[in-house]
Design an enzyme around this catalytic site. Sequence first.
Site, short mmCIF file in Angstrom:
data_model
loop_
_atom_site.label_atom_id
_atom_site.label_comp_id
_atom_site.label_asym_id
_atom_site.label_seq_id
_atom_site.Cartn_x
_atom_site.Cartn_y
_atom_site.Cartn_z
N LYS A 120 0.76 -1.23 -0.13
CA LYS A 120 -0.13 -0.03 -0.21
C LYS A 120 0.95 1.15 -0.11
CE LYS A 120 -4.43 -1.43 1.98
NZ LYS A 120 -5.39 -1.04 3.33
N LYS A 207 -6.85 -9.21 -8.36
CA LYS A 207 -7.86 -9.38 -7.40
C LYS A 207 -9.06 -8.34 -7.87
CE LYS A 207 -8.82 -9.40 -2.62
NZ LYS A 207 -8.32 -9.02 -1.26
N LYS A 210 -12.16 -2.41 -5.56
CA LYS A 210 -13.08 -1.29 -5.94
C LYS A 210 -12.01 -0.06 -6.58
CE LYS A 210 -14.10 -1.87 -1.05
NZ LYS A 210 -14.49 -1.56 0.04
#
Length: 344
Positions: A120, A207, A210
Amino acid sequence: MINLQSDHVKKRIFSGIQPTGNLHLGNYLGAIKNWVNLQNHISSIFSIVDLHAITVPQEPLKLKSSTHEVTAAIIASGIDINKSILFNQSSVKEHSELAWILNCVCRIGWLNRMTQFKEKAGKHKENATVGLYGYPVLMASDILLYKSTHVPVGDDQKQHIELVRDIASSFNNMFTPQNEPDFFTLPEPQIIGEATRVMSLRDGTKKMSKSDPSDASRVNLTDTKEEISNKIKKAKTDPFPLPDTLDELKNRPEAYNLLSIYSSLSDQTLEKALTEFSGKGFSHFKPKLIELAVETLNPISCEMRNLLKNTNEIDKILKDGELKAREIAEPVLKDVKKLVGFVN
Ligand code: TRP
């Protein structure tokens, strides 16, 4: 002698979901659908983890509407607030308070191993917030605040649960009085279902997310019948018929993903779903998948839209959940503070 108030529970699950952006099929099959099954068997607490959401910048208005949306999605999917506790994390201040205490138990070396932080934070590690770095400690606080024994999570959270166990046992070593049972039980991760990892419809190796810029890569819980149908029609495939064996299927990411989705939506094993379609082409399989996806998701999105018409009602539901959560959390935090040696 320290007089402790909190109960020892036999079995309790805690899980959380972030209120960021639209929920999609991956969230539904990977998390919410499992929660709905679990709530019938085990004392269950589910949280919309808004404190986790702000570890990366969020727009305040958007955060609020996402919290409403995610709450509506969870209820529309079948979480029954008379069976489960459902609340937003920031409303129970004990989460932050315990997180601070656990910050003083967790070691920097342990956090440095977390792969999700590395992913991240990317190349700009120096620019990431301290909150993003300490994210797993807040997760530990979520779980331990209710002395949870089981934590249903996706594959990607396994390392975080390992860390929670390290933090819990370290706390136990530091603070459990002699001759008393360990204060915290070590929670177990529960990785469930065939399609815990739903992949992108455009790329079977990524994956479903969103944050993918292509909306065609995911089925959102708010999509209309037509959108669901179009996205699955256009989903990437390969030119071959579906194979006979799981081994062959596993080498074909897109076929594997679509069939996993089918098996999960129809509550059957991947093997069983494969026998239904082996030897058949995608032109046969896709319409069946579309039918099943629409049949499952359409009632959820209708109910969601209904609930979202009245956000005051949603706020009331969350408030009610908050009160129930605090009934459990307060005595645990009180005990923790006593064990640490705070005067209160
Ligand atoms: N980190 C989890 C995720 O992104 C969300 C989460 C926060 C969570 N606190 C939790 C999951 C506690 C399980 C238990 O999926």
